[in-house]
Design a protein around this motif. Sequence first.
Motif, PDB file in Angstrom:
ATOM      1  N   ASN A 428       0.828  -1.205   0.000  1.00  0.00           N
ATOM      2  CA  ASN A 428       0.000   0.000   0.000  1.00  0.00           C
ATOM      3  C   ASN A 428       0.862   1.255   0.000  1.00  0.00           C
ATOM      4  O   ASN A 428       0.597   2.219  -0.718  1.00  0.00           O
ATOM      5  N   ARG A 429       1.905   1.236   0.812  1.00  0.00           N
ATOM      6  CA  ARG A 429       2.784   2.408   0.912  1.00  0.00           C
ATOM      7  C   ARG A 429       3.497   2.656  -0.422  1.00  0.00           C
ATOM      8  O   ARG A 429       3.636   3.802  -0.868  1.00  0.00           O
ATOM      9  N   VAL A 430       3.971   1.582  -1.061  1.00  0.00           N
ATOM     10  CA  VAL A 430       4.682   1.687  -2.336  1.00  0.00           C
ATOM     11  C   VAL A 430       3.758   2.209  -3.435  1.00  0.00           C
ATOM     12  O   VAL A 430       4.107   3.130  -4.186  1.00  0.00           O
ATOM     13  N   LEU A 431       2.570   1.615  -3.532  1.00  0.00           N
ATOM     14  CA  LEU A 431       1.662   1.951  -4.626  1.00  0.00           C
ATOM     15  C   LEU A 431       1.055   3.342  -4.475  1.00  0.00           C
ATOM     16  O   LEU A 431       0.863   4.055  -5.458  1.00  0.00           O
ATOM     17  N   MET A 432       0.759   3.736  -3.233  1.00  0.00           N
ATOM     18  CA  MET A 432       0.086   5.023  -3.043  1.00  0.00           C
ATOM     19  C   MET A 432       1.027   6.226  -3.146  1.00  0.00           C
ATOM     20  O   MET A 432       0.598   7.360  -3.048  1.00  0.00           O
ATOM     21  N   LEU A 433       2.306   5.984  -3.378  1.00  0.00           N
ATOM     22  CA  LEU A 433       3.206   7.078  -3.728  1.00  0.00           C
ATOM     23  C   LEU A 433       2.881   7.618  -5.120  1.00  0.00           C
ATOM     24  O   LEU A 433       3.147   8.774  -5.434  1.00  0.00           O
ATOM     25  N   ILE A 434       2.290   6.758  -5.927  1.00  0.00           N
ATOM     26  CA  ILE A 434       2.037   7.087  -7.334  1.00  0.00           C
ATOM     27  C   ILE A 434       0.768   7.919  -7.469  1.00  0.00           C
ATOM     28  O   ILE A 434      -0.276   7.575  -6.895  1.00  0.00           O
ATOM     29  N   ASP A 435       0.852   9.008  -8.201  1.00  0.00           N
ATOM     30  CA  ASP A 435      -0.304   9.888  -8.419  1.00  0.00           C
ATOM     31  C   ASP A 435      -1.458   9.102  -9.039  1.00  0.00           C
ATOM     32  O   ASP A 435      -1.262   8.361 -10.009  1.00  0.00           O
ATOM     33  N   GLY A 436      -2.640   9.285  -8.462  1.00  0.00           N
ATOM     34  CA  GLY A 436      -3.825   8.634  -9.005  1.00  0.00           C
ATOM     35  C   GLY A 436      -4.182   7.326  -8.344  1.00  0.00           C
ATOM     36  O   GLY A 436      -5.249   6.764  -8.600  1.00  0.00           O
ATOM     37  N   ILE A 437      -3.299   6.807  -7.494  1.00  0.00           N
ATOM     38  CA  ILE A 437      -3.572   5.539  -6.809  1.00  0.00           C
ATOM     39  C   ILE A 437      -3.898   5.819  -5.345  1.00  0.00           C
ATOM     40  O   ILE A 437      -3.084   6.379  -4.615  1.00  0.00           O
ATOM     41  N   GLY A 438      -5.110   5.432  -4.954  1.00  0.00           N
ATOM     42  CA  GLY A 438      -5.541   5.567  -3.577  1.00  0.00           C
ATOM     43  C   GLY A 438      -5.660   4.206  -2.929  1.00  0.00           C
ATOM     44  O   GLY A 438      -5.280   3.186  -3.524  1.00  0.00           O
ATOM     45  N   PRO A 439      -6.196   4.148  -1.694  1.00  0.00           N
ATOM     46  CA  PRO A 439      -6.289   2.873  -0.970  1.00  0.00           C
ATOM     47  C   PRO A 439      -7.039   1.786  -1.732  1.00  0.00           C
ATOM     48  O   PRO A 439      -6.617   0.630  -1.739  1.00  0.00           O
ATOM     49  N   LYS A 440      -8.161   2.137  -2.396  1.00  0.00           N
ATOM     50  CA  LYS A 440      -8.971   1.137  -3.095  1.00  0.00           C
ATOM     51  C   LYS A 440      -8.200   0.538  -4.272  1.00  0.00           C
ATOM     52  O   LYS A 440      -8.139  -0.689  -4.438  1.00  0.00           O
ATOM     53  N   THR A 441      -7.585   1.398  -5.095  1.00  0.00           N
ATOM     54  CA  THR A 441      -6.828   0.907  -6.243  1.00  0.00           C
ATOM     55  C   THR A 441      -5.615   0.106  -5.788  1.00  0.00           C
ATOM     56  O   THR A 441      -5.279  -0.929  -6.385  1.00  0.00           O
ATOM     57  N   ALA A 442      -4.941   0.578  -4.741  1.00  0.00           N
ATOM     58  CA  ALA A 442      -3.776  -0.142  -4.215  1.00  0.00           C
ATOM     59  C   ALA A 442      -4.172  -1.546  -3.774  1.00  0.00           C
ATOM     60  O   ALA A 442      -3.457  -2.526  -4.053  1.00  0.00           O
ATOM     61  N   GLU A 443      -5.309  -1.668  -3.116  1.00  0.00           N
ATOM     62  CA  GLU A 443      -5.763  -2.993  -2.669  1.00  0.00           C
ATOM     63  C   GLU A 443      -6.103  -3.880  -3.857  1.00  0.00           C
ATOM     64  O   GLU A 443      -5.790  -5.073  -3.865  1.00  0.00           O
ATOM     65  N   GLU A 444      -6.743  -3.299  -4.876  1.00  0.00           N
ATOM     66  CA  GLU A 444      -7.087  -4.083  -6.072  1.00  0.00           C
ATOM     67  C   GLU A 444      -5.833  -4.599  -6.767  1.00  0.00           C
ATOM     68  O   GLU A 444      -5.769  -5.761  -7.187  1.00  0.00           O
ATOM     69  N   LEU A 445      -4.816  -3.733  -6.903  1.00  0.00           N
ATOM     70  CA  LEU A 445      -3.562  -4.145  -7.533  1.00  0.00           C
ATOM     71  C   LEU A 445      -2.857  -5.224  -6.711  1.00  0.00           C
ATOM     72  O   LEU A 445      -2.286  -6.174  -7.261  1.00  0.00           O
ATOM     73  N   PHE A 446      -2.919  -5.074  -5.383  1.00  0.00           N
ATOM     74  CA  PHE A 446      -2.302  -6.076  -4.512  1.00  0.00           C
ATOM     75  C   PHE A 446      -2.989  -7.430  -4.675  1.00  0.00           C
ATOM     76  O   PHE A 446      -2.325  -8.461  -4.860  1.00  0.00           O
ATOM     77  N   LEU A 447      -4.322  -7.435  -4.627  1.00  0.00           N
ATOM     78  CA  LEU A 447      -5.065  -8.696  -4.744  1.00  0.00           C
ATOM     79  C   LEU A 447      -4.838  -9.346  -6.101  1.00  0.00           C
ATOM     80  O   LEU A 447      -4.718 -10.571  -6.209  1.00  0.00           O
ATOM     81  N   TRP A 448      -4.783  -8.511  -7.171  1.00  0.00           N
ATOM     82  CA  TRP A 448      -4.502  -9.065  -8.498  1.00  0.00           C
ATOM     83  C   TRP A 448      -3.112  -9.709  -8.516  1.00  0.00           C
ATOM     84  O   TRP A 448      -2.929 -10.811  -9.039  1.00  0.00           O
ATOM     85  N   GLY A 449      -2.131  -9.041  -7.917  1.00  0.00           N
ATOM     86  CA  GLY A 449      -0.771  -9.563  -7.908  1.00  0.00           C
ATOM     87  C   GLY A 449      -0.643 -10.871  -7.156  1.00  0.00           C
ATOM     88  O   GLY A 449       0.233 -11.696  -7.460  1.00  0.00           O
ATOM     89  N   GLN A 450      -1.513 -11.092  -6.159  1.00  0.00           N
ATOM     90  CA  GLN A 450      -1.470 -12.323  -5.372  1.00  0.00           C
ATOM     91  C   GLN A 450      -2.260 -13.452  -6.023  1.00  0.00           C
ATOM     92  O   GLN A 450      -2.138 -14.611  -5.626  1.00  0.00           O
ATOM     93  N   GLY A 451      -3.090 -13.111  -7.013  1.00  0.00           N
ATOM     94  CA  GLY A 451      -3.938 -14.117  -7.662  1.00  0.00           C
ATOM     95  C   GLY A 451      -3.168 -14.990  -8.634  1.00  0.00           C
ATOM     96  O   GLY A 451      -1.997 -14.748  -8.947  1.00  0.00           O
ATOM     97  N   SER A 452      -3.855 -15.989  -9.162  1.00  0.00           N
ATOM     98  CA  SER A 452      -3.209 -16.971 -10.039  1.00  0.00           C
ATOM     99  C   SER A 452      -2.768 -16.375 -11.373  1.00  0.00           C
ATOM    100  O   SER A 452      -1.835 -16.864 -12.005  1.00  0.00           O
ATOM    101  N   THR A 453      -3.449 -15.304 -11.816  1.00  0.00           N
ATOM    102  CA  THR A 453      -3.099 -14.703 -13.113  1.00  0.00           C
ATOM    103  C   THR A 453      -2.201 -13.481 -12.965  1.00  0.00           C
ATOM    104  O   THR A 453      -1.745 -12.923 -13.961  1.00  0.00           O
ATOM    105  N   GLY A 454      -1.980 -13.063 -11.748  1.00  0.00           N
ATOM    106  CA  GLY A 454      -1.220 -11.829 -11.514  1.00  0.00           C
ATOM    107  C   GLY A 454       0.258 -12.066 -11.273  1.00  0.00           C
ATOM    108  O   GLY A 454       0.697 -13.188 -10.995  1.00  0.00           O
ATOM    109  N   THR A 455       1.034 -11.010 -11.400  1.00  0.00           N
ATOM    110  CA  THR A 455       2.463 -11.034 -11.113  1.00  0.00           C
ATOM    111  C   THR A 455       2.758  -9.857 -10.191  1.00  0.00           C
ATOM    112  O   THR A 455       2.684  -8.705 -10.625  1.00  0.00           O
TER     113      THR A 455
END
Length: 675
Positions: A428-455
Motif C-alpha cells: 500500500n505504501r509503495v503503490l500510493m506514492l504514485i499519483d492517481g492511486i488511492g487505498p482502493k486501487t492499491a488494494e485491487e492491484l495487490f489482490l490481483w498480484g497475489q492471484g493466479s493470473t497476476g504477477t
Amino acid sequence: MKKFVLSKDDHSQATYSIPYSDLLNDAQLKAVLHGAGPALVVAGAGTGKTRTLVYRVARLVESGVDPSEILLLTFTRRASYEMLQRASQILDERCKRVEGGTFHHYCSKLLHMYADAIGYPENFTIMDVSDAMDAVQMIRKRSGFAGNKQRFPKKSALFSIFSASVNKRRTIREIIEEQYSQFVTETGAIEKLFEDYRAYKEANFVMDFDDLLVKTRDLLHENADVRLKVASKNRHVLVDEYQDTNLLQTELIKLFTSQHGNVMAVGDDAQSIYSFRGADHKNMLRFPGEFEGTTVIKLEENFRSTQRILDVANRVLEEAKEKFEKKLFTHNPEGDLPGLVKAANMNDQSRFITQMILNLREQGHELNDIAVLFRNGRDSFDLEVMLNQKNIPYVKYGGQKFTEAAHVKDVLAHLRVLLNPKDTISWNRVLMLIDGIGPKTAEELFLWGQGSTGTPYSPHTAPYASETYKRQLKALSTLFERLMKLEGSVTEQLREVVDYYSVFCKKRFDDHPKRMKDLETFVDISGKYSSLGKLIEEVALDPIEATAIETEASEKDEAPLILSTIHSAKGLEWHTVFLIQCLDGILPSGYAIDDEVQMDEEVRLLYVAVTRAKEQLFFTYPALFQSRYGDYFSNPSRFVKDISEKLLEPWLLIEEHERGELNTGNKAETKALKS
C-alpha cells in the motif's frame, strides 16, 4: 599397575588471569564468581551493573565455558555489542562468540531457524510498531468502524489493547475494563478485530514484536526436541535490565534455561519505568519465587553521584511501596546540596536555567555535560525559546527515530515487498506514492498480484491499470527487475530504491534536501548488513536513532546542551542535571494520583531523574503555571516538597535590582536573575 591421581579442577581466584578481587567490590565479586543455579543481582543506579555483567562474561569464558553456550539478553542490541567488546578487551576475542542481543533478536533468530515448525516461510517479515498500527487501521476500516457515528478506539488505542493483552497475559475484556473503560460497550467488536488482526498476520507471513515472543514460547512449548536443542545450548543465560521484562519474557527465560538452570538476572526494580510498554517491575520481586534456589545479591555502592545526591535519591525511594530494600552509598566527595528552585513563573524558570547554564559553561563545564530533564516533550517549549534567544545550542531526545521518518519508511517499504510479496501494508505504501492511486486501487492491484493470473512485481500488466498511472507502474516494475538482478548486494539494491524514490521525495516534502541526505547516509551504512533480510529485520528490531532532519547543524559549533524526557535519559549521566516542571500533576502525573501502582512508578521515574546527576542537581518549578487551559497557582511535587532542607536546599530567585533588599538572615540560597 600404576596409578595416577587426577586432582580436582581448581577454579579458585588464583587460576584466573584477571585479578577480579582487585577490580571489583565485594558485592560485584560475589556476582561475577557466582557458581551454578539462578541468581538475582539487584543493582542500584550507578553501582556498576554493566561492569559486573562484563566481568561475569569474562569469568565464565575464562573458567572454560564455551562462549557460544552463553546467552546475553539486553534491552538494546547496542548494549550487548558494547558489553561483549569490553569483555573481549578484558580477556580475549573468545568473548565475541557469546550469543548477545535483545529478546526479540534472539527469538527472531530461533523462529527463522525453525520456521517450518511454526508454519511460516523463512522469509517472513517483521512489522515495527508503526506498520503494525497501519495494519490494525486497515482491518478497522474493512470492518466498517472507521466512520462509525459512535466513538470507536483509534488504531493506536487498539494496538495498545492488543499488545497489553499479549504481554500481560490478560484477556482483551480485562484490559478494556481496567484501562479503557470508555470503550467497554465495544468489547465484542474489539475482540473480533483482534482475531482479524491475528488472521491477517498469519495470511501475510508477517509478525509484530509481540508475535516474536509468543511464537517462540509456543515453538518451545510444543516441540520438545527443539526445546532440548535450544536449552542445552544455553549453559548460562544472563539477562540485563530485568526490571523492564514482562511475564511472557519470564516464561521464555524458563524455557531457555530448562536444561541447565543457570540464569543471572540483573536490574533495578527502582528504575522500572516502562509499564506503558508492558514491562512489569514485579517480575524482579517475583524472581526468587519463580526460580527456586535463587541467590540474591545487592549492589549498593554508587560510583556516579555525590553522597548528597544519593541522600535525596534514597529519600525519594522511601515513597515506593513495593521494592527491594537498598540504600545507595558512595566513597565520592560529599558534594553540594541539591537545590529546590521556586520561580515566579515559567519565564523566570527558563531565565534561571539559561543563566545557570552559561555560568557553568564559564566555569569550564561543557554544554553536553549538562542536561535538562522533563516528564513530557512539551514541558521544555518555554525553555527552548529562551535557549534560542541566548544562542545556546541544544539537542532534544525523546522524539522520532530515523527509521520512523516517513521518507525512510517509504524506501524500506520497497525492500520489504521484495523480501515478502504478501506484505500488504508495505505494498500500500509503495503503490500510493504514485499519483492517481488511492487505498482502493492499491488494494485491487495487490489482490490481483497475489492471484493466479497476476504477477506481484509487474503491476503495470494488471488488465485494469489506468493510463493515468500506468507509466509510473511500469517504472516501478522496472525497479523490481533491477533489484532482483542485484540480489546479494544490499547497498546496490538500496541505492536503486533511493534513486527511484528521489522524484517522490521532492514532490512530497519541502525539506527534501535534508531527507535525501538521510537516505544517502542510509546507503553509506548499508554495507554492514549481510543480506536484505538482515537489513529489514535489524532496522525494525533496533531502529537507527539519528536523522539529519532534526540534527543537522547549520554551522560548526560546540557540543550541544542535552534536553531529554526522563524516559529517554535512563542509563545516561551528566555533571549537572536540571529537573524542570517538578509539579504535582506533572510528576506525579494527575492520572496516577488515585492509583497506588501507578504512583509507585511515578516515584521510580523521579528516582531515575535524580540518579542521572553526578555533581549538581536542581529541581525547578514555577509558582504560576501557564497552560492552554489558563494560568493557575501550582504546588511542587509531593515527592520533594516534604524533603528536609538538610537534604534539599531551597533557592530564592530575586531580580538583580532587588538584591540589596533581601533579608541577609534568610537561610535560602539566593540567585539574582538578570534581565
